[in-house]
Design an enzyme around this catalytic site. Structure first.
Site, PDB file in Angstrom:
ATOM      1  N   ARG A   1       0.006   2.891   4.678  1.00  0.00           N
ATOM      2  CA  ARG A   1      -0.039   2.930   3.222  1.00  0.00           C
ATOM      3  C   ARG A   1      -0.646   4.249   2.715  1.00  0.00           C
ATOM      4  NH1 ARG A   1      -5.450   1.884   0.129  1.00  0.00           N
ATOM      5  NH2 ARG A   1      -6.724   2.787   1.690  1.00  0.00           N
TER       6      ARG A   1
ATOM      7  N   ARG B   1      -0.236  10.402   0.033  1.00  0.00           N
ATOM      8  CA  ARG B   1      -1.274  11.089  -0.724  1.00  0.00           C
ATOM      9  C   ARG B   1      -1.782  12.352  -0.050  1.00  0.00           C
ATOM     10  NH1 ARG B   1      -5.892   7.040  -2.247  1.00  0.00           N
ATOM     11  NH2 ARG B   1      -5.566   6.480  -0.077  1.00  0.00           N
TER      12      ARG B   1
ATOM     13  N   ARG C   1       4.958  13.936  -7.711  1.00  0.00           N
ATOM     14  CA  ARG C   1       4.254  12.984  -8.570  1.00  0.00           C
ATOM     15  C   ARG C   1       3.663  13.635  -9.828  1.00  0.00           C
ATOM     16  NH1 ARG C   1       1.171   8.862  -7.595  1.00  0.00           N
ATOM     17  NH2 ARG C   1       0.770   9.223  -9.783  1.00  0.00           N
TER      18      ARG C   1
ATOM     19  N   ASP D   1       3.591  -0.385  -4.837  1.00  0.00           N
ATOM     20  CA  ASP D   1       2.196  -0.797  -4.734  1.00  0.00           C
ATOM     21  C   ASP D   1       2.165  -2.323  -4.800  1.00  0.00           C
ATOM     22  OD1 ASP D   1      -0.707   0.338  -4.751  1.00  0.00           O
ATOM     23  OD2 ASP D   1      -0.731  -1.387  -6.074  1.00  0.00           O
TER      24      ASP D   1
ATOM     25  N   TYR E   1      -7.824  -8.767  -7.259  1.00  0.00           N
ATOM     26  CA  TYR E   1      -7.644  -7.804  -8.362  1.00  0.00           C
ATOM     27  C   TYR E   1      -7.538  -8.530  -9.704  1.00  0.00           C
ATOM     28  CZ  TYR E   1      -7.029  -3.948  -5.106  1.00  0.00           C
ATOM     29  OH  TYR E   1      -7.247  -3.000  -4.152  1.00  0.00           O
TER      30      TYR E   1
HETATM   31  O1  1CP Z   1      -4.160  -0.124   1.541  1.00  0.00           O
HETATM   32  C1  1CP Z   1      -4.072  -1.297   1.814  1.00  0.00           C
HETATM   33  O2  1CP Z   1      -5.040  -1.999   2.163  1.00  0.00           O
HETATM   34  C2  1CP Z   1      -2.728  -1.924   1.713  1.00  0.00           C
HETATM   35  C3  1CP Z   1      -2.491  -2.749   0.543  1.00  0.00           C
HETATM   36  C4  1CP Z   1      -2.634  -2.031  -0.774  1.00  0.00           C
HETATM   37  C5  1CP Z   1      -3.720  -2.098  -1.663  1.00  0.00           C
HETATM   38  C6  1CP Z   1      -5.030  -2.817  -1.472  1.00  0.00           C
HETATM   39  C7  1CP Z   1      -1.642  -1.232  -1.363  1.00  0.00           C
HETATM   40  C8  1CP Z   1      -0.361  -0.951  -0.686  1.00  0.00           C
HETATM   41  N1  1CP Z   1      -2.070  -0.881  -2.591  1.00  0.00           N
HETATM   42  C9  1CP Z   1      -3.350  -1.374  -2.812  1.00  0.00           C
HETATM   43  C10 1CP Z   1      -4.153  -1.210  -4.039  1.00  0.00           C
HETATM   44  C11 1CP Z   1      -4.302   0.214  -4.372  1.00  0.00           C
HETATM   45  N2  1CP Z   1      -3.331   0.949  -4.960  1.00  0.00           N
HETATM   46  C12 1CP Z   1      -5.403   1.047  -4.110  1.00  0.00           C
HETATM   47  C13 1CP Z   1      -6.682   0.629  -3.406  1.00  0.00           C
HETATM   48  C14 1CP Z   1      -7.797   0.537  -4.406  1.00  0.00           C
HETATM   49  C15 1CP Z   1      -8.923  -0.332  -3.982  1.00  0.00           C
HETATM   50  O3  1CP Z   1      -9.743   0.131  -3.171  1.00  0.00           O
HETATM   51  O4  1CP Z   1      -8.978  -1.479  -4.454  1.00  0.00           O
HETATM   52  C16 1CP Z   1      -5.080   2.327  -4.575  1.00  0.00           C
HETATM   53  C17 1CP Z   1      -5.914   3.565  -4.558  1.00  0.00           C
HETATM   54  C18 1CP Z   1      -3.759   2.240  -5.110  1.00  0.00           C
HETATM   55  C19 1CP Z   1      -2.956   3.336  -5.674  1.00  0.00           C
HETATM   56  C20 1CP Z   1      -1.883   3.819  -4.770  1.00  0.00           C
HETATM   57  N3  1CP Z   1      -0.900   3.042  -4.181  1.00  0.00           N
HETATM   58  C21 1CP Z   1      -1.631   5.158  -4.412  1.00  0.00           C
HETATM   59  C22 1CP Z   1      -2.443   6.343  -4.855  1.00  0.00           C
HETATM   60  C23 1CP Z   1      -2.058   6.701  -6.236  1.00  0.00           C
HETATM   61  C24 1CP Z   1      -1.693   8.119  -6.433  1.00  0.00           C
HETATM   62  O5  1CP Z   1      -1.919   8.556  -7.568  1.00  0.00           O
HETATM   63  O6  1CP Z   1      -1.167   8.804  -5.567  1.00  0.00           O
HETATM   64  C25 1CP Z   1      -0.483   5.178  -3.596  1.00  0.00           C
HETATM   65  C26 1CP Z   1       0.206   6.371  -3.000  1.00  0.00           C
HETATM   66  C27 1CP Z   1      -0.055   3.821  -3.453  1.00  0.00           C
HETATM   67  C28 1CP Z   1       1.142   3.386  -2.685  1.00  0.00           C
HETATM   68  C29 1CP Z   1       1.013   2.230  -1.793  1.00  0.00           C
HETATM   69  N4  1CP Z   1       0.117   1.225  -1.936  1.00  0.00           N
HETATM   70  C30 1CP Z   1       0.323   0.308  -0.914  1.00  0.00           C
HETATM   71  C31 1CP Z   1       1.408   0.760  -0.132  1.00  0.00           C
HETATM   72  C32 1CP Z   1       1.955   0.054   1.089  1.00  0.00           C
HETATM   73  C33 1CP Z   1       1.869   1.936  -0.700  1.00  0.00           C
HETATM   74  C34 1CP Z   1       3.142   2.698  -0.346  1.00  0.00           C
HETATM   75  C35 1CP Z   1       3.180   3.391   0.931  1.00  0.00           C
HETATM   76  C36 1CP Z   1       2.696   4.795   0.904  1.00  0.00           C
HETATM   77  O7  1CP Z   1       2.648   5.421  -0.128  1.00  0.00           O
HETATM   78  O8  1CP Z   1       2.377   5.293   1.984  1.00  0.00           O
END
Ligand code: 1CP
Length: 320
Positions: A2, A6, A15, A51, A126
């Site tokens: 995941r 970034r 992005r 996400d 959440y």
């Molecule tokens: O990371 C894990 O534990 C997997 C499950 C999960 C969770 C808890 C995903 C999957 N998203 C989230 C919530 C989330 N979303 C957080 C964690 C915050 C916390 O600590 O509670 C965050 C920072 C995000 C935002 C997010 N999602 C970003 C960053 C935003 C940005 O501006 O770049 C990104 C790139 C994602 C994509 C994402 N989220 C999850 C997956 C499987 C993916 C896609 C795969 C990938 O991008 O590699």
């Protein structure tokens, strides 16, 4: 893994100027971002760019992903009346997912695409807390204080999650992963009683498609057996439990995924290789193994360290 994107400059570039959730709704961007780590690192599978809160946004909840924070919910779900806001998810609510997966499977050729969703407990955390939480105190207060409302909340989330995974499989995803990232906060008996029924409902709902189902968690050493029992074909393991021990806990009928500590990628290359070799050796006890990090790629990871790791794992496993 995941949020692998970034760490990539090409990710930050595409992005630029587009909010996270908006990016998830644009099939062209989703396709490009999903392909980036595959192109750059030569990994064996792509993980769909989205996400875990996307299906909740799609049914009309007022939530956003705040840079540097994570998902934030405007009006948290805490009462029985709040449940009415969790309506079922229809495939039309996420037509952009179907469209993006169609584009992706064309571009990926034979490389498998892993679809995913958040598990009921992690989504509930959440929704009840209103955002990321260290101790999940409001979530646990609801779970212990009103078990019936809690069960109904998780059941609704299970239906939404199952519907979201079905959309992805029908559009062409070749495996699905259920992310229960924060469930390691629970003791085994609480997991069994208050969470497992909902997660099992999700796995059951997609069993007939025959695609591999991966069950992921963090800090879940004591829950690994139950997470397998919930219906997974593959159980994710973080770096706290060696894979040989995880196999003992999960049983010999399930594959494992993991479990290099993502922080290891900040060490010199020789150290990364030694730790990766430990993972591969420990995995020999398991009937199947998906090499992966134990949690997501940390944002400051040097992209070349990841590319070198992928190369090392390929060389080492091909030589065996
Ligand atoms: O990371 C894990 O534990 C997997 C499950 C999960 C969770 C808890 C995903 C999957 N998203 C989230 C919530 C989330 N979303 C957080 C964690 C915050 C916390 O600590 O509670 C965050 C920072 C995000 C935002 C997010 N999602 C970003 C960053 C935003 C940005 O501006 O770049 C990104 C790139 C994602 C994509 C994402 N989220 C999850 C997956 C499987 C993916 C896609 C795969 C990938 O991008 O590699």
């Amino acid at each position: 893994m995941r949020q692998a994107g970034r760490s990539l400059p090409e990710y930050r570039k595409v992005r630029e100027g587009t909010a996270m959730l908006e990016s998830c709704m644009r099939p062209d961007l989703v396709t490009e971002i999903t392909l980036q780590p595959v192109r750059r690192h030569g990994v064996d599978a792509a993980i769909y760019f989205s996400d875990i809160v996307v299906p909740l946004k799609a049914i009309g909840l007022d939530l956003d992903i705040k840079p540097g924070v994570g998902p934030v919910v405007a009006e948290p779900i805490r009462t029985r009346a709040d449940l009415d806001r969790l309506r079922p998810l229809e495939p039309d609510d996420v037509s952009y997912v179907t469209e993006a997966i169609g584009m992706l499977t064309g571009e990926l050729g034979g490389t498998p695409l892993i679809g995913f969703a958040g598990a009921p407990f992690t989504l509930a955390s959440y929704l009840v807390e209103g955002g990321p939480s260290r101790n999940h105190e409001r979530t646990k207060a609801l779970m212990y204080g009103d078990p019936q409302l809690w069960a109904d909340l998780l059941d609704r989330l299970a239906d939404i999650t199952a519907a979201f995974l079905r959309v992805q499989i029908e559009a062409g995803a070749s495996a699905v992963q259920l992310f229960d990232s924060w469930v390691g906060a629970l003791a085994p008996e609480d997991y069994r009683r208050s969470v497992m029924p909902a997660s099992a409902k999700v796995f059951d709902a997609v069993a007939s498609y025959g695609v591999p189902r991966i069950h992921f968690g963090v800090g879940t050493g004591e829950l690994l057996g139950l997470m397998g029992e919930a219906g997974a074909d593959v159980v994710g393991v973080d770096w706290r439990v060696p894979l040989a021990e995880a196999t003992r806990r999960v049983g010999a009928d399930k594959a494992l995924q993991g479990n290099l500590d993502p922080a290891v990628l900040f060490a010199p290359e020789q150290a990364v290789r030694a730790k990766a070799r430990e993972v591969l050796d420990s995995a020999k006890a398991a009937p199947g193994h998906v090499f992966n990090l134990g949690h997501g790629v940390l944002p400051n990871t040097e992209p070349d360290a990841l590319t070198r790791l992928v190369e090392f794992v390929h060389q080492t496993t091909e030589a065996r």
